[in-house]
Design an enzyme around this catalytic site. Sequence first.
Site, mmCIF file in Angstrom:
data_model
loop_
_atom_site.group_PDB
_atom_site.id
_atom_site.type_symbol
_atom_site.label_atom_id
_atom_site.label_comp_id
_atom_site.label_asym_id
_atom_site.label_seq_id
_atom_site.Cartn_x
_atom_site.Cartn_y
_atom_site.Cartn_z
ATOM 1 C CB CYS A 79 -1.384 -0.291 1.312
ATOM 2 S SG CYS A 79 -2.268 0.595 1.017
ATOM 3 C CG HIS A 169 -3.650 -3.597 3.741
ATOM 4 N ND1 HIS A 169 -2.066 -2.641 4.037
ATOM 5 C CD2 HIS A 169 -3.692 -2.611 2.727
ATOM 6 C CE1 HIS A 169 -2.656 -1.493 4.285
ATOM 7 N NE2 HIS A 169 -3.376 -1.912 3.566
ATOM 8 C CD GLU A 171 -0.243 -5.729 6.329
ATOM 9 O OE1 GLU A 171 -0.359 -4.262 6.374
ATOM 10 O OE2 GLU A 171 -0.018 -6.116 5.154
#
Length: 196
Positions: A79, A169, A171
């Site tokens: 991002c 994202h 994660e």
Amino acid sequence: MQIAVLAVQGAFIEHRKKLAELGVSCIELRKKGDLKEPFDGLILPGGESTVQGKLIKELGMYDALKERIQAGMPVLATCAGLILLAEELTNDEHVYFGTLPVRVRRNAYGRQLGSFHTVQEMKGIGKVPMTFIRAPYIEEVRAGAEVLASVDGRIVAVKYGAQYGISFHPELDGDNRIHEEFLNAARRQRMYEQAG
């Protein structure tokens, strides 16, 4: 092996948790002195790219990090991290590291589509969950950069050498394969350097 996570702003804690799940040691980069610690790869997290870019310079980390990225250190940029790596931004005159040969549009999905989730194919990995939060996308890929994933005709993941630029994202999802791919690149680079 040890991975550094830029920790001046943004979603660095989630990346730390992901690395811990994968049994990988991690250090946080908060100031210039942290660069003295050894690390084999770098994660540039989501957050506010303008703030991160400003702080990297003010804290004296910019030159050393850019030099290491240019020398081939593996980077996972998600991002805002993608914005930091891009050599050109469509809607921003700033260029930060400028090491990834792509043109990126910041906040490309606008506020109406501020966040969304999908599952799409990623080259070399398979179908992966993708969580987008006020995400950028890649408008143009230049010589040497490889497209890894697109969503609705928009490029959302690329690779250039050992740099991974990703709009979403990874994660925030339970799938670890993108981080594993990055860690494998870091292991290969470490072995290459040790052999040389």
